[in-house]
Design a protein around this motif. Structure first.
Motif, PDB file in Angstrom:
ATOM      1  N   TYR A 225      10.406   5.803 -12.823  1.00  0.00           N
ATOM      2  CA  TYR A 225      10.362   5.717 -11.371  1.00  0.00           C
ATOM      3  C   TYR A 225       9.027   5.141 -10.894  1.00  0.00           C
ATOM      4  N   VAL A 226       7.935   5.579 -11.526  1.00  0.00           N
ATOM      5  CA  VAL A 226       6.622   5.045 -11.167  1.00  0.00           C
ATOM      6  C   VAL A 226       6.570   3.544 -11.443  1.00  0.00           C
ATOM      7  N   ILE A 227       7.158   3.113 -12.564  1.00  0.00           N
ATOM      8  CA  ILE A 227       7.205   1.682 -12.891  1.00  0.00           C
ATOM      9  C   ILE A 227       7.958   0.923 -11.801  1.00  0.00           C
ATOM     10  N   GLN A 228       9.090   1.470 -11.364  1.00  0.00           N
ATOM     11  CA  GLN A 228       9.863   0.824 -10.297  1.00  0.00           C
ATOM     12  C   GLN A 228       9.042   0.700  -9.013  1.00  0.00           C
ATOM     13  N   LEU A 229       8.301   1.758  -8.686  1.00  0.00           N
ATOM     14  CA  LEU A 229       7.483   1.734  -7.465  1.00  0.00           C
ATOM     15  C   LEU A 229       6.395   0.677  -7.547  1.00  0.00           C
TER      16      LEU A 229
ATOM     17  N   GLU B 293       0.809  -1.208   0.000  1.00  0.00           N
ATOM     18  CA  GLU B 293       0.000   0.000   0.000  1.00  0.00           C
ATOM     19  C   GLU B 293       0.848   1.266   0.000  1.00  0.00           C
ATOM     20  N   ALA B 294       1.989   1.246   0.690  1.00  0.00           N
ATOM     21  CA  ALA B 294       2.844   2.434   0.727  1.00  0.00           C
ATOM     22  C   ALA B 294       3.435   2.716  -0.649  1.00  0.00           C
ATOM     23  N   TYR B 295       3.944   1.666  -1.307  1.00  0.00           N
ATOM     24  CA  TYR B 295       4.486   1.848  -2.652  1.00  0.00           C
ATOM     25  C   TYR B 295       3.392   2.257  -3.636  1.00  0.00           C
ATOM     26  N   PHE B 296       2.222   1.659  -3.481  1.00  0.00           N
ATOM     27  CA  PHE B 296       1.119   1.988  -4.386  1.00  0.00           C
ATOM     28  C   PHE B 296       0.708   3.446  -4.230  1.00  0.00           C
ATOM     29  N   LEU B 297       0.587   3.897  -2.981  1.00  0.00           N
ATOM     30  CA  LEU B 297       0.241   5.304  -2.730  1.00  0.00           C
ATOM     31  C   LEU B 297       1.264   6.226  -3.359  1.00  0.00           C
TER      32      LEU B 297
ATOM     33  N   TYR C 228       0.947   6.198  -7.156  1.00  0.00           N
ATOM     34  CA  TYR C 228      -0.270   6.855  -7.628  1.00  0.00           C
ATOM     35  C   TYR C 228      -0.167   8.364  -7.501  1.00  0.00           C
ATOM     36  N   ALA C 229       0.362   8.841  -6.367  1.00  0.00           N
ATOM     37  CA  ALA C 229       0.494  10.284  -6.166  1.00  0.00           C
ATOM     38  C   ALA C 229       1.476  10.895  -7.159  1.00  0.00           C
ATOM     39  N   LEU C 230       2.568  10.181  -7.462  1.00  0.00           N
ATOM     40  CA  LEU C 230       3.534  10.696  -8.438  1.00  0.00           C
ATOM     41  C   LEU C 230       2.950  10.718  -9.841  1.00  0.00           C
ATOM     42  N   ALA C 231       2.119   9.724 -10.166  1.00  0.00           N
ATOM     43  CA  ALA C 231       1.566   9.635 -11.512  1.00  0.00           C
ATOM     44  C   ALA C 231       0.422  10.607 -11.747  1.00  0.00           C
ATOM     45  N   ASP C 232      -0.019  11.281 -10.698  1.00  0.00           N
ATOM     46  CA  ASP C 232      -1.129  12.219 -10.836  1.00  0.00           C
ATOM     47  C   ASP C 232      -0.638  13.555 -11.378  1.00  0.00           C
ATOM     48  N   SER C 233       0.136  13.491 -12.425  1.00  0.00           N
ATOM     49  CA  SER C 233       0.631  14.687 -13.103  1.00  0.00           C
ATOM     50  C   SER C 233       1.209  14.220 -14.433  1.00  0.00           C
TER      51      SER C 233
END
Length: 913
Positions: A717-721, A696-700, A703-708
């Motif tokens: 980086y989002v893929i790595q997360l 859940e921490a990685y997903f959050l 998701y927050a980083l991809a909201d732009s």
């Protein structure tokens, strides 16, 4: 081109996500339970409900065996169509909401900066009456503390200037800095330093004040510097000027108070003194006009206000001594403790009594804005209470502008109607009409109807419809109450055609069908609106009818979902608590253990049955109320159903029931993200990961980083997360969502094969929505037929949801696309893409008038940015600049930073050659 799915979805939340249309059997209800179990339940019900129904069934209702045997399950009878009434919205509503939005935008743009706050407040009042709750939340952020986080207090600093209890007391206001990190830190003054500064060993005293037998030694010029009256007394040629010992006994100051004043004259601090002494200094400062001393006392006392008890004690001193900061701090606590503080009679007295209002006004805290907020909370807490009435009466007194009078009088009329004080209700509604609020005529008509003047009510609504060039759905809905037969049904059908979001017409038609024992058709009628708008009254109605048709499993499902939305809901004319109905119905359905519940949740989740999923989660929480993971899933479902208030309550409960620090941080991160604080959400996710790696921490964080808008590096980086998240333990439901989101990022990076693998893996663990992503991959690979087939699979699995039809339309020819989009509009008229597509097709065929009508039909019940922008562009191409400008202004009221609309607006305002 397809939108980026990842930036528009979170876990199970699609902003315009797949919504299931609930299907109930009409001809073959589920088999009844065993006879012994049924008799036991009926005997239990007889003991609980020995009352006659207050709403008797009409004579034409068929008395078949099913209804007779189930009458004990419905102790207050089935609903009666003739007694049904739609609610009157206490918000501002308009005949032409687009013109109103454009008007308020012009006011915001053209008024002086000092008046902009009032213009924005009017805009907020307009937004509250629209169908999209996000508009109001974005324009005026506030969160009720009813479901506040355990371990926090109302005066805790949230880390941002907006919402910090200390920064809100600092003079001056910079709208550009409200979301900045708070720098207050609430550091306490070092008491030791003050004590050392207060030392008198090296002070050259040259006078003293005598109080009784005590003598307070002072430095003359230091005391004189406290205020002009002291300076005049000590250096102005009076008798005291020549005295070295001045009698100060008759000035109401104690020896301790005078010593504190002497110390302040040297160190200019009050932090080392007790509260009682500081209060005495405040009185002294007022009596002798010691501005610096008063400011120091005021500031110090305001920092001492920690809770409701402190506020109730200190506000009296603040009001008596005109201590502006102290009063503000106390009022702030009252507001932060809403709605519970509203139930305290002492708080209500301060806000509502004549004396209290006068005193608040003298220190600058009596205003329309204050009472608008208080009355809104009071109405939500208890619409019929005396407190609500008093708050609204204060609101009326403070109303100055036309829109303020409209709102205050209309809301007071709505409250009086609920209290069955019909004469007063009519008077207040009439006042709102006189102020210019046409919608209040609905209240005038209803009040007359309640007093027995049915024909007068009919004439009011009939005249309104006749005089209006473009009648609205609520006009026809209200007129239907005052007519009968075919005329009534025609009005209700017209209301649905003009505004399909109105729930009353569906409910009336459903009850009418149930009165004729057409229970399956009645449920199907309710399903039409439940497919795109979930409301407690419709859930209750469907449960009511399901019991009558012996579909106890369906009834229990709806009641559980209803209690998720409103945990304290009273059913059946507000006579039975929903929890009690759950206990009565449970023996009549198949019993599940926790493992069965997980299997049921998987099945409903994969078939996009949101209400069914909510019911299963409610069942699981009954067995394990402290399970934070279930509360979190509950919040995701509620967000997808656009039930934001209930979603935030579930998310807070998830946080409060967290068993570990890293889990609590994740839920706090989602709370911050959902309330618009992305950076703070990222910080919570990172802090959680630093304690323990978790899905859940990685997903959050991803998701927050991809909201732009993602650049290539950010995408990597989002893929790595997301890959890190998938390596952490979790269940298939959440991993399916992570795979789906990972596939979306791969598509944006043009890695279509990797995306296809992600979607396929998601489908293997029953994440049905991955069909949509896989269809997108096929489309980008120019395999249009495969894309179409993939969306067809989604339609079959997800119970013919509107989103799937809309997306499938992109992968077929024009005629089939029109058919799919027609079905999408039928299932969910709130989806705007079908209207835009049909309008564009009409415009291409040079049918300008029809294209405008297609967009206008949707805009009549859903003001939408994209619809307004497209209609403005059409008007501009037709040379109708005035209409184009109006639509641009309305669109900019919804989103003032929409670049395309700004460009079109500037173009439309250019002088014509």
């Amino acid at each position: 081109m397809q939108p980026n799915l990842f930036t528009t979805m979170r876990s199970l939340k699609l902003i315009e996500g797949c919504k299931a249309t609930q299907v109930y059997p009409s001809s073959s209800p589920p088999p009844p339970p065993s006879t012994g179990l049924r008799e036991k339940l009926l005997h239990h019900l007889q003991d609980h409900f020995r009352v006659n129904s207050t709403r008797s069934k009409p004579s034409h209702t068929h008395q078949n065996a099913s209804v007779s045997s189930d009458s004990l399950l419905l102790p207050h009878g089935l609903p009666v169509s003739d007694l049904l009434e739609p609610h009157i919205d206490p918000s501002l509503r308009f005949v032409d909401s687009i013109e109103k939005l454009a008007e308020v935008h012009r006011r915001i743009e053209n008024c002086p900066n000092l008046e902009k706050s009032e213009a924005f407040l009017e805009q907020c009042a307009i937004f509250r009456g629209l169908t999209d709750p996000k508009l109001f939340r974005r324009s005026l952020r506030y969160e009720r503390r009813e479901d506040e986080l355990i371990g926090t207090t109302s005066m805790d600093c949230c880390g941002r200037n907006l919402g910090c209890p200390n920064m809100s007391l600092v003079s001056g206001y910079d709208p550009e800095s409200v979301y900045n990190r708070c720098l207050c830190s609430r550091s306490e003054t070092n008491g030791g330093d003050c004590v050392s500064e207060c030392s008198t060993c090296d002070v050259d005293y040259d006078m003293s004040f005598c109080i009784g037998d005590e003598e307070v030694r002072c430095v003359r010029y230091k005391i004189a510097s406290l205020s002009r009256p002291f300076k005049v007394m000590l250096y102005g040629g009076f008798r005291e000027t020549r005295l070295s010992a001045i009698n100060f006994a008759l000035n109401g100051v104690s020896v301790e108070g005078m010593r504190a004043a002497e110390a302040f004259s040297r160190i200019h601090k009050v932090e080392i003194f007790s509260v009682n002494i500081v209060l005495e200094l405040l009185t002294l400062a007022n009596r002798f006009c010691c501005d610096e001393l008063k400011a120091a006392c005021d500031s110090h006392l305001s920092r001492l206000v920690k809770d409701l008890d402190d506020a109730l004690l200190l506000i009296e001193y603040g009001l008596e001594e005109a201590a502006y900061l102290l009063v503000a701090a106390c009022v702030q606590v009252f507001l932060r403790e809403l709605p519970s503080s509203m139930r305290n009679p002492n708080v209500v007295k301060i806000f509502c009594s004549v004396e209290g209002r006068e005193r608040l006004g003298l220190v600058g805290h009596g205003s329309f804005v204050l009472y608008l907020f208080l009355s809104q909370i009071a109405m939500e807490d208890d619409m019929k209470s005396n407190t609500t009435v008093m708050m609204l009466e204060c609101l009326v007194e403070y109303a100055v502008e036309a829109w303020q009078k409209q709102l205050a009088c209309h809301q007071l009329g709505a409250v009086m109607l609920e209290r069955k004080e019909y004469k007063d209700a009519e008077r207040w509604f009439s006042s709102a009409v006189e102020a210019g609020h046409v919608y209040s005529l609905v209240g005038v008509a209803r009040s007359k109807f309640k007093r027995g003047h049915r024909y007068s009510a009919y004439k009011i609504m009939n005249s309104l419809i006749s005089d209006c060039s473009a009648a609205t759905g609520w006009m026809h809905q209200e007129r239907s109450l005052y007519c009968s037969g075919k005329e009534k049904l025609l009005d209700l059908d017209m209301a649905t055609d003009l505004d399909p979001t109105l729930t009353f017409p569906y409910m009336f038609r459903a009850v009418s069908l149930s009165e004729e024992s057409q229970f399956g058709a009645a449920v199907a009628e309710l399903n039409k609106i439940m497919g795109f708008k979930v409301s407690p009254d419709c859930l209750e109605m469907r449960a009511w009818i399901s019991i009558a048709m012996e579909d106890y499993e369906g009834a229990l499902k709806d009641i559980r979902a209803l209690l998720t939305l409103e945990p304290n809901f009273l059913m059946f004319n507000k006579k039975i608590h929903g929890d009690h109905m759950v206990e009565l119905l449970r023996p009549l359905v198949q019993q599940w253990n926790q493992a069965d519940c997980w299997m049921q949740l998987y099945d409903r989740w994969s078939s996009v049955d949101d209400i069914g999923s909510l019911a299963v989660v409610h069942h699981m929480l009954a067995n394990d109320p402290g399970k934070s993971l279930l509360r979190f899933r509950q919040s995701l479902l509620l967000l997808r159903l656009n039930c934001q208030k209930a979603a935030m309550r579930s998310l807070r409960l998830a946080r409060n029931h967290s068993k570990s620090e890293h889990e609590r941080l994740v839920y706090e991160g989602w709370i911050l993200y959902d309330t618009g604080h992305r950076e703070e959400a990222l910080a919570k996710a990172e802090e959680s990961i630093s304690i323990q790696r978790s899905f859940e921490a990685y997903f959050l964080k991803a998701y927050a980083l991809a909201d732009s808008a993602l650049d290539p590096e950010s995408s990597k980086y989002v893929i790595q997360l997301l890959e890190e998240a998938l390596r952490c333990p979790s269940d298939g439901l959440r991993k399916g969502q992570a795979l789906n989101n990972l596939g979306s990022v791969y598509v944006d990076c043009d890695k279509l094969d990797l995306a296809a693998d992600c979607y396929t893996n998601a489908l293997n663990i029953k994440h049905t929505r991955a069909h949509q992503g896989l269809a997108r991959v096929y489309h980008l690979k120019h395999q249009r037929k495969w894309a179409y087939d993939e969306m067809t699979k989604l339609i079959e699995k997800a119970r013919n949801n509107a989103s799937a039809f809309e997306k499938r339309s992109e992968y077929c020819d024009r005629e089939m696309a029109q058919s799919d989009l027609g079905m999408a509009t039928l299932l969910d008229p709130l989806r705007t893409y079908p209207y835009r597509y049909r309008a564009a097709v009409l415009m291409d065929d040079h049918k300008e008038t029809e294209a405008i009508e297609e967009l206008s039909k949707a805009l009549a019940f859903k003001p939408d940015l994209q619809l307004l922008h497209l209609r403005a562009a059409f008007y501009d191409s037709m040379g109708k600049s005035a209409e184009a400008i109006r639509d641009c202004e309305a669109a900019l009221s919804l989103d003032p930073n929409h670049t395309d609309t700004i460009d079109l607006y500037n173009k439309a305002r250019e002088p014509q050659p």
